[in-house]
Design a protein around this motif. Structure first.
Motif, PDB file in Angstrom:
ATOM      1  N   VAL A 240      10.486  -5.610   9.639  1.00 48.15           N
ATOM      2  CA  VAL A 240       9.221  -4.924   9.376  1.00 48.15           C
ATOM      3  C   VAL A 240       9.543  -3.529   8.845  1.00 48.15           C
ATOM      4  N   ASN A 241       8.994  -3.198   7.676  1.00 52.21           N
ATOM      5  CA  ASN A 241       9.176  -1.865   7.084  1.00 52.21           C
ATOM      6  C   ASN A 241       7.819  -1.260   6.786  1.00 52.21           C
ATOM      7  N   VAL A 242       7.756   0.062   6.808  1.00 47.14           N
ATOM      8  CA  VAL A 242       6.494   0.751   6.538  1.00 47.14           C
ATOM      9  C   VAL A 242       6.732   1.891   5.564  1.00 47.14           C
ATOM     10  N   GLU A 243       5.819   2.068   4.634  1.00 46.71           N
ATOM     11  CA  GLU A 243       5.843   3.168   3.682  1.00 46.71           C
ATOM     12  C   GLU A 243       4.482   3.843   3.682  1.00 46.71           C
ATOM     13  N   THR A 244       4.472   5.154   3.410  1.00 41.62           N
ATOM     14  CA  THR A 244       3.215   5.912   3.410  1.00 41.62           C
ATOM     15  C   THR A 244       3.092   6.704   2.110  1.00 41.62           C
ATOM     16  N   PRO A 245       2.835   6.031   0.991  1.00 44.23           N
ATOM     17  CA  PRO A 245       2.726   6.750  -0.285  1.00 44.23           C
ATOM     18  C   PRO A 245       1.410   7.512  -0.382  1.00 44.23           C
ATOM     19  N   LEU A 246       1.446   8.608  -1.117  1.00 42.44           N
ATOM     20  CA  LEU A 246       0.256   9.408  -1.366  1.00 42.44           C
ATOM     21  C   LEU A 246      -0.656   8.669  -2.334  1.00 42.44           C
ATOM     22  N   VAL A 247      -1.972   8.691  -2.059  1.00 44.61           N
ATOM     23  CA  VAL A 247      -2.933   8.041  -2.948  1.00 44.61           C
ATOM     24  C   VAL A 247      -3.000   8.839  -4.247  1.00 44.61           C
ATOM     25  N   PRO A 248      -2.823   8.194  -5.411  1.00 38.80           N
ATOM     26  CA  PRO A 248      -2.845   8.918  -6.685  1.00 38.80           C
ATOM     27  C   PRO A 248      -4.150   9.685  -6.861  1.00 38.80           C
ATOM     28  N   GLY A 249      -4.032  10.916  -7.330  1.00 35.67           N
ATOM     29  CA  GLY A 249      -5.202  11.737  -7.587  1.00 35.67           C
ATOM     30  C   GLY A 249      -5.699  12.509  -6.385  1.00 35.67           C
ATOM     31  N   THR A 250      -5.026  12.377  -5.226  1.00 37.31           N
ATOM     32  CA  THR A 250      -5.430  13.110  -4.025  1.00 37.31           C
ATOM     33  C   THR A 250      -4.216  13.846  -3.457  1.00 37.31           C
ATOM     34  N   ASP A 251      -4.481  14.803  -2.590  1.00 33.69           N
ATOM     35  CA  ASP A 251      -3.395  15.502  -1.901  1.00 33.69           C
ATOM     36  C   ASP A 251      -3.552  15.438  -0.400  1.00 33.69           C
ATOM     37  N   ASP A 252      -4.523  14.634   0.083  1.00 31.27           N
ATOM     38  CA  ASP A 252      -4.749  14.544   1.523  1.00 31.27           C
ATOM     39  C   ASP A 252      -5.034  13.125   1.990  1.00 31.27           C
ATOM     40  N   GLN A 253      -4.640  12.121   1.187  1.00 36.18           N
ATOM     41  CA  GLN A 253      -4.843  10.722   1.560  1.00 36.18           C
ATOM     42  C   GLN A 253      -3.566   9.930   1.288  1.00 36.18           C
ATOM     43  N   ILE A 254      -3.279   9.015   2.194  1.00 35.01           N
ATOM     44  CA  ILE A 254      -2.127   8.136   2.023  1.00 35.01           C
ATOM     45  C   ILE A 254      -2.548   6.695   2.268  1.00 35.01           C
ATOM     46  N   ASP A 255      -1.782   5.779   1.733  1.00 26.07           N
ATOM     47  CA  ASP A 255      -1.873   4.363   2.091  1.00 26.07           C
ATOM     48  C   ASP A 255      -0.720   4.049   3.033  1.00 26.07           C
ATOM     49  N   VAL A 256      -0.965   3.177   3.995  1.00 32.28           N
ATOM     50  CA  VAL A 256       0.084   2.724   4.903  1.00 32.28           C
ATOM     51  C   VAL A 256       0.403   1.282   4.532  1.00 32.28           C
ATOM     52  N   ASN A 257       1.568   1.049   3.963  1.00 31.64           N
ATOM     53  CA  ASN A 257       1.966  -0.266   3.479  1.00 31.64           C
ATOM     54  C   ASN A 257       3.046  -0.855   4.378  1.00 31.64           C
ATOM     55  N   PHE A 258       2.709  -1.962   5.027  1.00 31.12           N
ATOM     56  CA  PHE A 258       3.670  -2.684   5.851  1.00 31.12           C
ATOM     57  C   PHE A 258       4.204  -3.870   5.055  1.00 31.12           C
ATOM     58  N   SER A 259       5.511  -3.980   4.964  1.00 29.39           N
ATOM     59  CA  SER A 259       6.145  -5.147   4.341  1.00 29.39           C
ATOM     60  C   SER A 259       6.923  -5.896   5.418  1.00 29.39           C
ATOM     61  N   VAL A 260       6.652  -7.188   5.531  1.00 29.88           N
ATOM     62  CA  VAL A 260       7.268  -7.996   6.580  1.00 29.88           C
ATOM     63  C   VAL A 260       8.034  -9.150   5.949  1.00 29.88           C
ATOM     64  N   GLU A 261       9.037  -9.604   6.666  1.00 30.45           N
ATOM     65  CA  GLU A 261       9.798 -10.788   6.274  1.00 30.45           C
ATOM     66  C   GLU A 261       9.689 -11.799   7.399  1.00 30.45           C
ATOM     67  N   GLU A 262       8.972 -12.892   7.127  1.00 33.53           N
ATOM     68  CA  GLU A 262       8.691 -13.866   8.174  1.00 33.53           C
ATOM     69  C   GLU A 262       9.941 -14.677   8.515  1.00 33.53           C
ATOM     70  N   GLN A 263       9.962 -15.180   9.746  1.00 38.82           N
ATOM     71  CA  GLN A 263      11.050 -16.017  10.217  1.00 38.82           C
ATOM     72  C   GLN A 263      10.467 -17.221  10.957  1.00 38.82           C
ATOM     73  N   PRO A 264      11.230 -18.288  11.119  1.00 42.62           N
ATOM     74  CA  PRO A 264      10.717 -19.459  11.843  1.00 42.62           C
ATOM     75  C   PRO A 264      10.294 -19.079  13.255  1.00 42.62           C
ATOM     76  N   SER A 265       9.132 -19.575  13.674  1.00 39.09           N
ATOM     77  CA  SER A 265       8.609 -19.262  15.007  1.00 39.09           C
ATOM     78  C   SER A 265       8.396 -20.517  15.848  1.00 39.09           C
ATOM     79  N   GLY A 266       8.918 -21.648  15.392  1.00 41.17           N
ATOM     80  CA  GLY A 266       8.767 -22.895  16.141  1.00 41.17           C
ATOM     81  C   GLY A 266      10.106 -23.445  16.579  1.00 41.17           C
ATOM     82  N   SER A 267      10.064 -24.394  17.465  1.00 45.46           N
ATOM     83  CA  SER A 267      11.292 -25.030  17.946  1.00 45.46           C
ATOM     84  C   SER A 267      11.010 -26.472  18.341  1.00 45.46           C
TER      85      SER A 267
END
Length: 316
Positions: A240-267
């Motif tokens: 699980v990784n997270v990035e907080t880039p600034l919203v283009p055209g603003t100086d006080d807003q960010i997006d919070v982007n989570f990128s995940v890599e799924e793995q097998p969850s069954g057995s």
């Protein structure tokens, strides 16, 4: 060659790889050469060098080693330490390399006082416990930088994501140093959108309900970290990784982007055994911790012997 052209042929004889035979630090009186050389990535040739390759000279590695050497002294109070010269020589047969590093250690400094300047935003009595550098302590650049990071994170918890905190040391003639932490909080930052990428199987709502940071609220470093931690604890994702880039055209807003890599969850499991009073025992079970991407736990077990059968179903 025709039309006033010349063909160049370059013949290269690589020869054998030159190895480091000696690393010599000159000018050190406080620390042993062995202690200083232990922080280097480059090493003198030894019997494990064939596998590690740490005795092969590299200009980039030497530059990194010199910075590590400088940090070693700065973290132990020698704020005026300087690397005066570095010589790298090679034997005529181009097989052996000798490295000589001349240093000036200077005097050891202790902390005289610690000050805070700038707009603290939060009460000062909440910042003071974060000051790792204390009066009378041996000066350490690492401790000073760690203190700046702690103050930055504290301001980040209040929504000042782009706060800038810098520790500025000032030396005195009595071998003491005053540390001033300059605090520039900037503008409070708000969260525009929380986005998820990589969850091809798990539904968006399963991830979103783990969030402690809310959209339209001010961005909290602590709540964003807690959200990331809760996603990792689900056990559905390898990374699980997270990035907080600034919203283009603003100086006080960010997006919070989570990128995940799924793995097998069954057995799936199967078992076979034998007991004197039950005879042959057969069993099989299947479980899925993230059934159909809903975050629900489902399992089915079917153990059976000669005189009884058991069927177990779980849904959580």
């Amino acid at each position: 060659m025709p039309r006033n052209r010349v063909a160049l042929e370059i013949n290269i004889q690589e020869g054998s790889v030159a190895t480091i035979q000696n690393i010599n630090v000159v000018g050190n009186t406080v620390f042993d050469s062995e202690d200083l050389e232990s922080v280097f990535e480059l090493k003198e040739s030894h019997w494990l060098s064939f596998f590690k390759g740490d005795d092969k000279y590299s200009r980039e590695k030497l530059t990194g080693d010199l910075e590590r050497l400088r940090s070693y002294y700065l973290d132990r109070g020698y704020i005026n330490m300087d690397i005066t010269s570095t010589q790298v020589s090679i034997t005529p047969d181009k097989k052996n390399v000798y490295i000589t590093i001349n240093i000036f250690e200077g005097e050891q400094y202790r902390v005289r006082d610690v000050r805070l300047v700038g707009d603290l935003i939060v009460p000062e009595d909440e910042i003071v416990p974060l000051l790792l550098s204390e009066q009378g302590q041996i000066f350490s650049r690492q401790v000073m930088n760690s203190t700046a990071d702690l103050i930055t994170r504290r301001l980040g918890n209040e929504g000042y994501t782009f706060a800038n905190v810098v520790g500025v040391p000032e030396t005195h003639d009595d071998n003491t140093v005053s540390i001033t932490f300059v605090v520039e909080p900037g503008k409070r930052t708000y969260v525009n959108r929380i986005n998820f990428r990589g969850n091809t199987k798990t539904r968006d709502e399963v991830l979103r309900r783990e969030m402690r940071q809310m959209e339209a609220g001010w961005a909290s470093t602590y709540e964003i970290d807690q959200s990331k931690l809760r996603l990792e604890r689900l056990g559905y994702f390898r990374e699980v990784n997270v990035e907080t880039p600034l919203v283009p055209g603003t100086d006080d807003q960010i997006d919070v982007n989570f990128s995940v890599e799924e793995q097998p969850s069954g057995s799936i499991s199967a078992s076979v055994g034998y007991a004197q009073n039950a005879g042959l025992i057969l069993g099989a079970s299947v479980s899925q911790r993230n059934f159909m991407g809903t975050g629900n736990y489902v399992s089915l077990g079917l153990p059976r012997s000669e005189y009884q059968s058991y069927y177990g179903y779980n849904f959580v």
